[in-house]
Design a protein around this motif. Structure first.
Motif, PDB file in Angstrom:
ATOM      1  N   ILE A  66       8.003   4.670  20.264  1.00 27.78           N
ATOM      2  CA  ILE A  66       9.017   4.554  21.313  1.00 27.78           C
ATOM      3  C   ILE A  66       8.346   3.941  22.535  1.00 27.78           C
ATOM      4  N   GLN A  67       8.774   2.747  22.910  1.00 32.37           N
ATOM      5  CA  GLN A  67       8.232   2.102  24.105  1.00 32.37           C
ATOM      6  C   GLN A  67       9.065   2.554  25.298  1.00 32.37           C
ATOM      7  N   PHE A  68       8.505   3.406  26.137  1.00 32.72           N
ATOM      8  CA  PHE A  68       9.266   3.950  27.251  1.00 32.72           C
ATOM      9  C   PHE A  68       9.397   2.920  28.360  1.00 32.72           C
ATOM     10  N   THR A  69      10.634   2.744  28.847  1.00 31.49           N
ATOM     11  CA  THR A  69      10.957   1.808  29.923  1.00 31.49           C
ATOM     12  C   THR A  69      11.934   2.492  30.878  1.00 31.49           C
ATOM     13  N   PRO A  70      12.070   1.988  32.104  1.00 32.17           N
ATOM     14  CA  PRO A  70      12.959   2.641  33.070  1.00 32.17           C
ATOM     15  C   PRO A  70      14.428   2.689  32.650  1.00 32.17           C
ATOM     16  N   ASP A  71      14.870   1.788  31.769  1.00 31.88           N
ATOM     17  CA  ASP A  71      16.274   1.769  31.378  1.00 31.88           C
ATOM     18  C   ASP A  71      16.540   2.501  30.065  1.00 31.88           C
ATOM     19  N   ARG A 111       6.722   5.731  32.231  1.00 31.42           N
ATOM     20  CA  ARG A 111       7.563   4.633  32.706  1.00 31.42           C
ATOM     21  C   ARG A 111       9.052   4.960  32.608  1.00 31.42           C
ATOM     22  N   ALA A 112       9.394   6.039  31.917  1.00 30.94           N
ATOM     23  CA  ALA A 112      10.796   6.431  31.770  1.00 30.94           C
ATOM     24  C   ALA A 112      11.121   7.542  32.764  1.00 30.94           C
ATOM     25  N   PRO A 113      12.372   7.614  33.237  1.00 37.52           N
ATOM     26  CA  PRO A 113      12.739   8.671  34.184  1.00 37.52           C
ATOM     27  C   PRO A 113      12.697  10.046  33.538  1.00 37.52           C
ATOM     28  N   ALA A 114      12.733  11.073  34.378  1.00 40.67           N
ATOM     29  CA  ALA A 114      12.553  12.456  33.912  1.00 40.67           C
ATOM     30  C   ALA A 114      13.607  12.858  32.886  1.00 40.67           C
ATOM     31  N   LYS A 115      14.829  12.332  33.005  1.00 39.13           N
ATOM     32  CA  LYS A 115      15.887  12.705  32.064  1.00 39.13           C
ATOM     33  C   LYS A 115      15.529  12.301  30.642  1.00 39.13           C
ATOM     34  N   VAL A 116      14.872  11.152  30.504  1.00 40.56           N
ATOM     35  CA  VAL A 116      14.465  10.696  29.174  1.00 40.56           C
ATOM     36  C   VAL A 116      13.224  11.478  28.725  1.00 40.56           C
ATOM     37  N   GLN A 117      12.304  11.698  29.638  1.00 36.68           N
ATOM     38  CA  GLN A 117      11.119  12.481  29.281  1.00 36.68           C
ATOM     39  C   GLN A 117      11.514  13.870  28.791  1.00 36.68           C
ATOM     40  N   SER A 118      12.523  14.454  29.429  1.00 41.46           N
ATOM     41  CA  SER A 118      12.944  15.795  29.046  1.00 41.46           C
ATOM     42  C   SER A 118      13.592  15.817  27.667  1.00 41.46           C
ATOM     43  N   TYR A 157       7.216   7.377  36.666  1.00 42.05           N
ATOM     44  CA  TYR A 157       7.775   8.688  36.978  1.00 42.05           C
ATOM     45  C   TYR A 157       6.802   9.750  36.478  1.00 42.05           C
ATOM     46  N   PRO A 158       6.094  10.432  37.373  1.00 38.59           N
ATOM     47  CA  PRO A 158       5.127  11.459  36.930  1.00 38.59           C
ATOM     48  C   PRO A 158       5.795  12.503  36.047  1.00 38.59           C
ATOM     49  N   LEU A 159       5.091  12.926  35.011  1.00 40.75           N
ATOM     50  CA  LEU A 159       5.648  13.921  34.100  1.00 40.75           C
ATOM     51  C   LEU A 159       5.806  15.260  34.810  1.00 40.75           C
TER      52      LEU A 159
END
Length: 335
Positions: A66-71, A111-118, A157-159
Motif C-alpha cells: 500500500i503506497q500511502f499518499t495524502p489522498d 504520508r497519509a492522514p490520521a483517518k487512513v492510518q487509523s 502526518y505524524p503517527l
C-alpha cells in the motif's frame, strides 16, 4: 526439516538480496515469529521496501503493498462493499482491500492522514477489519511492516501514539559499511545484467534455473517455530527484570536525576509484552531454551524507542531515545 533450520534458511535467503543490514533482517524475522508488526524508519534508498519484499518472496505468503499518499481513503486499505447485479438480483458483496494479505507493506505510512492510518489499527491489533457492520478476519499469518522517512516533514502526518504503540518494534535502518556497499553495487549490477539477458533471449527462451538456496519456506515453519518459542522458559527473575525496566521508564526519578529530566512519558504494558515476546524469540534464534539478560538487551531498543516520550529539555539537548534506554539499562539491576 526442523523449524529452526527452515527459519535459518529464510534469514540467509533474505541476506542474499539485502546486504549490509543484518540487524534489520534479524528484526524482520523476530517480528514474523513473534506475530507482531514493525515500523521501519530510515533514509531513502536503504532497502526498506526491498527487505520486506525479499521476506515475502522467500516465504510461502501473499504479499501486498500500500503506497500511502495524502489522498488515500480508509476504504482503499480495508476494502468496501460493492454492488453486484445480474439478471435476477442485486446484492452488496465485500471487496477486500490490500490489507488482506499475509505480509503487508505500508510504504511511507506517515504520508497519509490520521483517518487512513487509523484504518490499520483494528487490523494490526485485533487481526480483523469491520466494514459496514460486518467483521472480516485476517489470515492466520499476518504481518504489517510500515516504513517512514525521518527527514521529510512537509506534507506528512505524524503517527498518533495509539498507533505507534501497536507496533511490536520500531526498527532504524542506517547506511551500510563501505565494504557492504561495494557488494550492493555488484548485486544490483548483476541483477541488471541478468534482466538484460532475459530480455534479449525473448519469451521463447527456457526459464533460468533457480538460484541455490532459493527454496520457498512454507508457512507451517513459522507456526511450528511459534509453538517452540511459546515453550521457551522465562524465569521469575527475568520476568521481574523486564517489568523493572519498564517501571523505571515510568518513575525515572527513582533511578537517576538524568532520567527524571529526560523522560516525560514511560512505556505502556505493551512494552513489557514486547520485551517478553521478542526476548523469547531471540533466545530461540540463538538456540537456547531459556531467556537471559542478553536477549533482553538485544531487543530492548527496538521494543521501547517508540514507546517513550522525551521531555522538551531532552529534545533540546539532542538526547536520543536510544541513549535514554542505555541509561535505563545502566540503572536497573541485573537479575
Amino acid at each position: 526439516m526442523a523449524a529452526r533450520e527452515q527459519i535459518e534458511q529464510l534469514e540467509v535467503a533474505i541476506g542474499h538480496s539485502i546486504i549490509g543490514q543484518r540487524e534489520v533482517i534479524r528484526r524482520l524475522i523476530i517480528g514474523l515469529l513473534a506475530n507482531g508488526n514493525l515500523l521501519v524508519e530510515g533514509l531513502p534508498g536503504l532497502a526498506k521496501t526491498r527487505a520486506i519484499k525479499s521476506l515475502a518472496k522467500n516465504l510461502e505468503a501473499d504479499f501486498s503493498r500500500i503506497q500511502f499518499t495524502p489522498d488515500l481513503l480508509p476504504a482503499d486499505v480495508t476494502g468496501t462493499d460493492m454492488l453486484y447485479r445480474d439478471e435476477h438480483k442485486s446484492e452488496f458483496r465485500f471487496h477486500p482491500g490490500p490489507i488482506f494479505a499475509n505480509i503487508v507493506l505500508a510504504d511511507e505510512i506517515n504520508r497519509a492522514p490520521a483517518k487512513v492510518q487509523s484504518a490499520l489499527l483494528e487490523a494490526m491489533e485485533e487481526r480483523q477489519v469491520t466494514v459496514a457492520g460486518k467483521t472480516h478476519k485476517m489470515p492466520p499469518l499476518f504481518m504489517v511492516m510500515a516504513t517512514q522517512n525521518p527527514i521529510e516533514q512537509e506534507g506528512t502526518y505524524p503517527l498518533p501514539e495509539a498507533q505507534m504503540d501497536r507496533f511490536l518494534m520500531h526498527v532504524l535502518m542506517t547506511y551500510p559499511p563501505v565494504k557492504d556497499e561495494v557488494s550492493v553495487i555488484e548485486l544490483v549490477r548483476g541483477e541488471e545484467i541478468a534482466a538484460a539477458g532475459a530480455s534479449a533471449t525473448g519469451p521463447t527462451a527456457m526459464p533460468a534455473e533457480p538460484a541455490t538456496g532459493s527454496t520457498v519456506i512454507p508457512q507451517q515453519a513459522v507456526f511450528d517455530a511459534r509453538r517452540e518459542i511459546a515453550a521457551i522458559h522465562v524465569s521469575d527473575a527475568m520476568g521481574r527484570y523486564m517489568a523493572d525496566l519498564v517501571e523505571a521508564s515510568r518513575h525515572p526519578a527513582n533511578y537517576s536525576d538524568e532520567l527524571a529530566r529526560w523522560i516525560e512519558i514511560g512505556a505502556s504494558p505493551r512494552g513489557s509484552i514486547a520485551l517478553d515476546k521478542c526476548g523469547r524469540t531471540n533466545a530461540w534464534l540463538e538456540g537456547r531454551d531459556y531467556v537471559d539478560p542478553q536477549d533482553i538487551h538485544a531487543v530492548i531498543h527496538d521494543c521501547l524507542r517508540h514507546r517513550l516520550g522525551l521531555s522538551f529539555e531532552a529534545q533540546g539537548e539532542g538526547i536520543s531515545t536510544d541513549r535514554v534506554i542505555d541509561q535505563l539499562l545502566e540503572q536497573v539491576a541485573l537479575p
